[in-house]
Design an enzyme around this catalytic site. Structure first.
Site, PDB file in Angstrom:
ATOM      1  N   GLY A 113      -7.587   2.474   3.256  1.00  0.00           N
ATOM      2  CA  GLY A 113      -7.434   1.187   2.588  1.00  0.00           C
ATOM      3  C   GLY A 113      -8.754   0.558   2.173  1.00  0.00           C
ATOM      4  O   GLY A 113      -8.803  -0.254   1.258  1.00  0.00           O
ATOM      5  N   GLU A 114      -9.828   0.907   2.861  1.00  0.00           N
ATOM      6  CA  GLU A 114     -11.079   0.186   2.643  1.00  0.00           C
ATOM      7  C   GLU A 114     -12.228   1.043   2.142  1.00  0.00           C
ATOM      8  O   GLU A 114     -13.143   0.527   1.486  1.00  0.00           O
ATOM      9  CB  GLU A 114     -11.453  -0.550   3.940  1.00  0.00           C
ATOM     10  CG  GLU A 114     -10.424  -1.637   4.201  1.00  0.00           C
ATOM     11  CD  GLU A 114     -10.472  -2.252   5.572  1.00  0.00           C
ATOM     12  OE1 GLU A 114     -11.085  -3.298   5.727  1.00  0.00           O
ATOM     13  OE2 GLU A 114      -9.843  -1.694   6.498  1.00  0.00           O
TER      14      GLU A 114
ATOM     15  N   THR B 100       0.806  -1.221   0.000  1.00  0.00           N
ATOM     16  CA  THR B 100       0.000   0.000   0.000  1.00  0.00           C
ATOM     17  C   THR B 100       0.840   1.273   0.000  1.00  0.00           C
ATOM     18  O   THR B 100       0.322   2.344  -0.281  1.00  0.00           O
ATOM     19  CB  THR B 100      -0.873   0.027   1.259  1.00  0.00           C
ATOM     20  OG1 THR B 100      -0.003  -0.162   2.380  1.00  0.00           O
ATOM     21  CG2 THR B 100      -1.899  -1.082   1.236  1.00  0.00           C
TER      22      THR B 100
ATOM     23  N   GLY C  55      -3.817   1.230   9.920  1.00  0.00           N
ATOM     24  CA  GLY C  55      -2.362   1.169   9.900  1.00  0.00           C
ATOM     25  C   GLY C  55      -1.705   2.527   9.973  1.00  0.00           C
ATOM     26  O   GLY C  55      -0.947   2.819  10.902  1.00  0.00           O
TER      27      GLY C  55
ATOM     28  N   LYS D 149      -7.235   9.679   8.490  1.00  0.00           N
ATOM     29  CA  LYS D 149      -8.206   8.586   8.545  1.00  0.00           C
ATOM     30  C   LYS D 149      -7.745   7.546   7.532  1.00  0.00           C
ATOM     31  O   LYS D 149      -7.311   7.896   6.441  1.00  0.00           O
ATOM     32  CB  LYS D 149      -9.599   9.082   8.178  1.00  0.00           C
ATOM     33  CG  LYS D 149     -10.170  10.142   9.143  1.00  0.00           C
ATOM     34  CD  LYS D 149     -11.527  10.641   8.667  1.00  0.00           C
ATOM     35  CE  LYS D 149     -12.127  11.652   9.632  1.00  0.00           C
ATOM     36  NZ  LYS D 149     -13.423  12.200   9.129  1.00  0.00           N
TER      37      LYS D 149
ATOM     38  N   GLN E  93      -4.809   3.545  -3.462  1.00  0.00           N
ATOM     39  CA  GLN E  93      -5.703   2.878  -2.529  1.00  0.00           C
ATOM     40  C   GLN E  93      -7.163   3.107  -2.913  1.00  0.00           C
ATOM     41  O   GLN E  93      -7.975   2.182  -2.919  1.00  0.00           O
ATOM     42  CB  GLN E  93      -5.461   3.406  -1.105  1.00  0.00           C
ATOM     43  CG  GLN E  93      -4.191   2.900  -0.492  1.00  0.00           C
ATOM     44  CD  GLN E  93      -4.403   1.510   0.067  1.00  0.00           C
ATOM     45  OE1 GLN E  93      -4.658   0.556  -0.674  1.00  0.00           O
ATOM     46  NE2 GLN E  93      -4.312   1.373   1.357  1.00  0.00           N
TER      47      GLN E  93
ATOM     48  N   LEU F 109      -1.507  11.899   3.310  1.00  0.00           N
ATOM     49  CA  LEU F 109      -0.055  12.010   3.499  1.00  0.00           C
ATOM     50  C   LEU F 109       0.707  11.906   2.186  1.00  0.00           C
ATOM     51  O   LEU F 109       1.770  12.503   2.038  1.00  0.00           O
ATOM     52  CB  LEU F 109       0.426  10.912   4.449  1.00  0.00           C
ATOM     53  CG  LEU F 109      -0.134  10.988   5.878  1.00  0.00           C
ATOM     54  CD1 LEU F 109       0.353   9.797   6.688  1.00  0.00           C
ATOM     55  CD2 LEU F 109       0.270  12.300   6.543  1.00  0.00           C
TER      56      LEU F 109
END
Ligand code: MOS
Length: 690
Positions: A656-657, A458, A499, A653, A590, A582
Site C-alpha cells: 500500500g505504501e 484497495t 493489512g 509484503k 496500489q 496475490l
C-alpha cells in the site's frame, strides 16, 4: 490456484451500481444532521459563546459547545476529547456542533453561532532550527529517536567525497475521495458508529474509552470506505462528536467532515527539515551516513514521525547516525499519511545519494548497488529477503537506463530540457496478530469467512477471498468474505501496509483448520454448518528474528520548460520486490497510485501556511493540487518474483505504501539531470525553478 490471478474486485458491481453503502449513506430512523463549528483563532481562549440565534433558526435541534457538552474521559489522544474546555490550540479546532433536521439547516445555523475569543499570538511555521525543537522519547510507532554506530563525525570529516545538504518538505494533506464521516446510533445495546475508518475493530477501543463505555458497548461498522491514506487509521475527533451529538439529542446523527474541514481536523503529514551528510571513498563506498530530522507536532498531542528510519536499513556503512527533533507548534496534530516516515525520509536520502553519485562521478544505479548491505546495517540481522539490486537492474533494463548520458542539462527539445532520474524505495513488511473464522454451509458447497479487516478501496476483500478459496480448494465464487465490522474477529488496521499479510495469514489459518475438520468429518449435511477459528498470535511469536522490508526502484523521465518553469513528467517506471503478489490487478493499482502520489509530492502538493491566521490557505481541491491522468502519460509498475516464506505465514509484503516511497526523489533527480540545478525544497514549483 486462486491467488496470483487478476480477479476483479468482488464488490465492484455493488460499487458501480450504488448498492455499496459508505458511512453516512447508511440510513437510520429519525436521523438528524450535524455541522461542525471550528475555531477562527489559532491560539487562545473562548470568552463567550452566543448560541441564541442558532437555536432560534429553523429546524435546529441542539447546539453543543464546551459549556453544555457531556464530560469525556481522559485518553492518550487528546484530539478525541472534544468540547471539554474553552482553550483553543489550533485554528480549525472543533468548538461546537449544530444538530438540525436537515444538513442545510445545520449548516445555516452553524454560521449563526457567535464565539468571542481572547486570542493569543501563535507560532505555526516550522523553520530550520526552530527554538521550540526538542528530542522526543521515541519516534512512531515505537522506534528509538536516535541511533549511532561507529564514529560518524570522524569518518565524515575524513571521507574523500562528501555531501552535506539540507532538504525541506512542506505539510501535505491526505485527500481520500470520501471525506471523513460518521453516522452515530445509540440503542439499548450501546453505540454503533457507521464510520469511514481504516480499522473498525481498532477504532472501537479509543472511542469507547473516551465515552466511558465498555468496549462491548461500542460497535464500529466500516463496510465500504473511499480511501484514507492513513488519515482514517485512528478515529478522528468528529467520530466522538457524532456520538456526543447523538447522545445529547437522543437521535441518530450523521456528521460529515467537509473537504475544507479535513485540512484542519483529520491529520496531515508534518513538514520536515532534513540535513543529510554522506561521506564515501573514491569508489563511492559509503563510510559515513548522517540523517538529522526536524519536524513538527502540536501542543495537543505529541506525534513524532519516524522520518530517518529508512536510512537505518538502506545502505552499508560503518559510521552512521540518525536523529529526530520535533517542535510543538499551534497547529493541528500531524498524523499518518501514506508511508509516514519512509516517504519524506527517503526523499532526502535518495536525493542525497544522487548528489553523491554526481560528486563521485559514479552512475547512480551503480552507486546504490555498490552500497547494498549483506545484513541489516543497524540491527545486524539478515533480511528475510532483500531484492533492491534486482529491482534496480530490472528497472534499468526496462527503462533503458544504460543509454543515458549522465551529463546534466545537455538534452534540449525546443523549449524543453529533458532529464531522467532514479531512486530506491523501501517499506517495512509488517505483520500483526489477527483472528478469523471460516464456516462451511450448504453441504460444504458454500463458505463464509469473517475477519475485522477493512477494505478502503484497495481490494482487500478480493485478495482475502482469493486466499480463502485457494486454502479451501474451492472457487472464489463459493466464498463470501465478511469484513469491515468490529463485531467480526479482531484484526489490525488497514495501515502500515500490514493489512494483507496480517489478515491473510489469519484467513489462511482459519481455512486450513476448517479444511482439516471437513476432511476428517466429511462436511456438513443439510442446514448444518461447520466452523473453525484461527489466531495468528503464536505463529508470529515463533517467527525468526529477521529484518523484514519490501524494496523497489523508481525511474522517471521529465522535461522542464525553460521559459515558464513548468515541469511535465513523461514517464514513471517502478519495479518492486514485495513477496508473493496475490492479485496483479489490485497490486498494480496500489503501486501506480503510490507512484502518482509521490510524483504529486514532488511537483504539486503543498499545504501553504497562512502566517496571519495560522491555518492552511489552500484548503480545498481547487487550490491543493492533486494529479489527474493527463499529468502522467506513461506509468508502469512491475515486480519481481520473490519467494519469502520467512517474512510471515502468507509470504506477502504489504504494497500500500512502497509505491510512494522514492518517487519524489527520482523526480528531483531527473530535474537535476535535465537542468543542472539542484532544488532541495519541495515542491518544485515554477517560481523555484526559474
Ligand atoms: Mo498508512 S499512512 O500506515 O494508513
Amino acid at each position: 490456484m486462486s491467488t496470483g490471478l487478476p480477479l476483479p474486485r468482488v464488490e465492484a458491481r455493488a460499487k458501480v451500481t450504488g448498492a455499496a453503502r459508505y458511512a453516512v449513506e447508511h440510513s437510520a430512523d429519525g436521523v438528524a444532521y450535524g455541522w461542525i463549528v471550528t475555531s477562527t483563532v489559532a491560539r487562545g481562549r473562548i470568552e463567550a459563546i452566543d448560541t441564541a440565534a442558532a437555536l432560534a433558526a429553523p429546524e435546529v435541534v441542539a447546539v453543543i459547545t464546551h459549556e453544555n457538552a457531556p464530560r469525556l474521559q481522559p485518553v492518550d489522544d487528546h484530539e478525541l476529547r472534544v468540547l471539554q474546555a474553552p482553550e483553543v490550540s489550533y485554528r480549525g479546532q472543533i468548538v461546537g456542533v449544530v444538530v438540525a433536521e436537515s444538513l442545510e439547516s445545520a449548516r445555516e445555523a452553524a454560521a449563526l453561532v457567535r464565539v468571542d475569543y481572547a486570542a493569543e499570538g501563535h507560532d505555526v511555521l516550522l523553520v530550520r532550527d526552530h527554538p521550540k525543537l526538542y528530542r522526543p522519547e521515541k519516534v512512531n510507532p515505537n522506534y528509538p529517536t536516535d541511533t549511532s554506530f561507529g564514529d560518524f563525525d570522524g569518518a565524515f570529516a575524513a571521507a574523500e567525497v562528501r555531501v552535506d545538504v539540507t532538504y525541506t518538505t512542506p505539510a501535505f494533506h491526505n485527500n481520500p475521495m470520501e471525506p471523513h464521516a460518521t453516522l452515530a446510533v445509540w440503542d439499548e445495546d450501546g453505540l454503533t458508529l457507521y464510520e469511514s475508518s481504516q480499522g473498525a475493530p481498532t477504532a472501537r477501543a479509543p472511542v469507547a474509552k473516551v465515552l466511558g463505555l465498555a468496549d462491548e458497548r461500542v460497535r464500529v461498522v466500516a463496510e465500504h470506505v473511499g480511501g484514507g491514506f492513513g488519515s482514517k487509521g485512528t478515529p478522528r475527533p468528529h467520530a466522538v462528536l457524532a456520538a456526543v451529538a447523538a447522545q445529547v439529542t437522543g437521535r441518530p446523527v450523521k456528521l460529515a467532515v467537509t473537504r475544507q474541514q479535513m485540512f484542519q481536523i483529520t491529520g496531515y503529514r508534518t513538514p520536515t527539515v532534513q540535513r543529510m551528510r554522506l561521506g564515501a571513498d573514491a569508489d563511492g563506498r559509503l563510510v559515513a551516513i548522517g540523517h538529522d530530522v526536524q519536524e513538527q507536532t502540536s501542543t495537543v498531542r505529541e506525534f513524532a514521525e519516524q522520518t530517518a528510519t529508512p536510512t537505518r536499513v538502506m545502505y552499508a556503512g560503518a559510521n552512521r547516525r540518525t536523529t529526530h527533533l520535533v517542535a510543538a507548534l499551534d497547529v493541528p496534530t500531524p498524523s499518518w499519511m501514506r508511508a509516514p516516515g519512509e516517504c519524506p525520509g527517503m526523499y532526502a536520502l535518495e536525493s542525497a545519494m544522487d548528489e553523491l553519485a554526481v560528486a563521485a562521478g559514479i552512475d547512480p544505479v551503480a552507486l546504490r548497488v555498490r552500497n547494498d548491505p549483506e545484513v541489516d546495517p543497524e540491527e545486524g540481522v539478515p533480511f528475510s529477503s532483500r531484492n533492491l539490486v534486482a529491482c534496480l537492474r530490472e528497472g534499468a533494463a526496462r527503462f533503458g537506463w544504460d543509454a543515458r548520458d549522465p551529463r546534466p542539462s545537455t538534452r534540449r527539445e525546443g523549449r524543453w530540457l529533458v532529464g531522467s532520474g532514479v531512486a530506491s524505495s523501501t517499506y517495512p513488511a509488517r505483520c500483526r496478530p489477527a483472528q478469523a473464522f471460516a464456516r462451511a454451509e450448504a453441504g460444504g458447497r458454500h463458505f463464509v469467512v469473517g475477519i475485522g479487516a477493512t477494505d478502503i478501496g484497495t481490494g482487500a476483500r478480493t485478495v482475502l477471498t482469493q486466499v480463502a478459496a485457494e486454502t479451501l480448494g474451492v472457487e472464489p465464487g463459493q466464498v463470501t468474505m465478511m469484513v469491515g465490522d468490529s463485531a467480526l474477529p479482531h484484526a489490525p488496521v488497514a495501515g502500515g501496509s500490514a493489512g494483507t499479510a496480517s489478515w491473510g495469514s489469519a484467513v489462511q489459518g482459519a481455512c486450513r483448520a476448517l479444511r482439516a475438520q471437513l476432511d476428517a468429518s466429511g462436511g456438513p449435511s443439510g442446514t448444518d454448518t461447520v466452523e473453525a477459528t484461527y489466531d495468528t498470535t503464536e505463529d508470529l511469536e515463533r517467527q525468526k528474528e529477521l529484518s523484514r522490508h519490501a524494496f523497489g526502484a523508481q525511474f522517471v523521465t521529465l522535461r522542464v520548460d525553460v521559459d515558464s518553469g513548468e515541469i511535465r513528467v513523461d514517464r514513471l517506471l517502478g519495479v518492486f520486490a514485495a513477496g508473493r503478489i496475490l492479485n496483479p490487478r489490485t497490486a498494480r493499482s496500489q503501486f501506480i497510485g503510490g507512484m502518482t502520489m509521490g510524483m504529486a509530492m514532488a511537483l504539486m502538493e503543498e499545504s501553504v501556511v497562512d502566517l496571519e491566521f495560522g491555518d492552511y490557505l489552500n484548503h480545498d481541491l481547487a487550490q491543493y493540487h492533486v494529479p489527474v491522468n493527463a499529468d502522467i502519460p506513461s506509468i508502469e509498475a512491475h515486480w519481481i518474483d520473490e519467494e519469502d516464506p520467512d517474512v510471515n505465514p502468507l509470504g506477502v509484503k504489504g504494497i500500500g505504501e512502497i509505491g510512494i516511497v522514492g518517487t519524489a526523489a527520482a523526480v528531483g533527480n531527473a530535474f537535476f539531470h535535465a537542468t543542472g540545478v539542484r532544488i532541495r525544497d519541495l515542491p518544485l514549483r515554477p517560481d523555484r525553478v526559474l
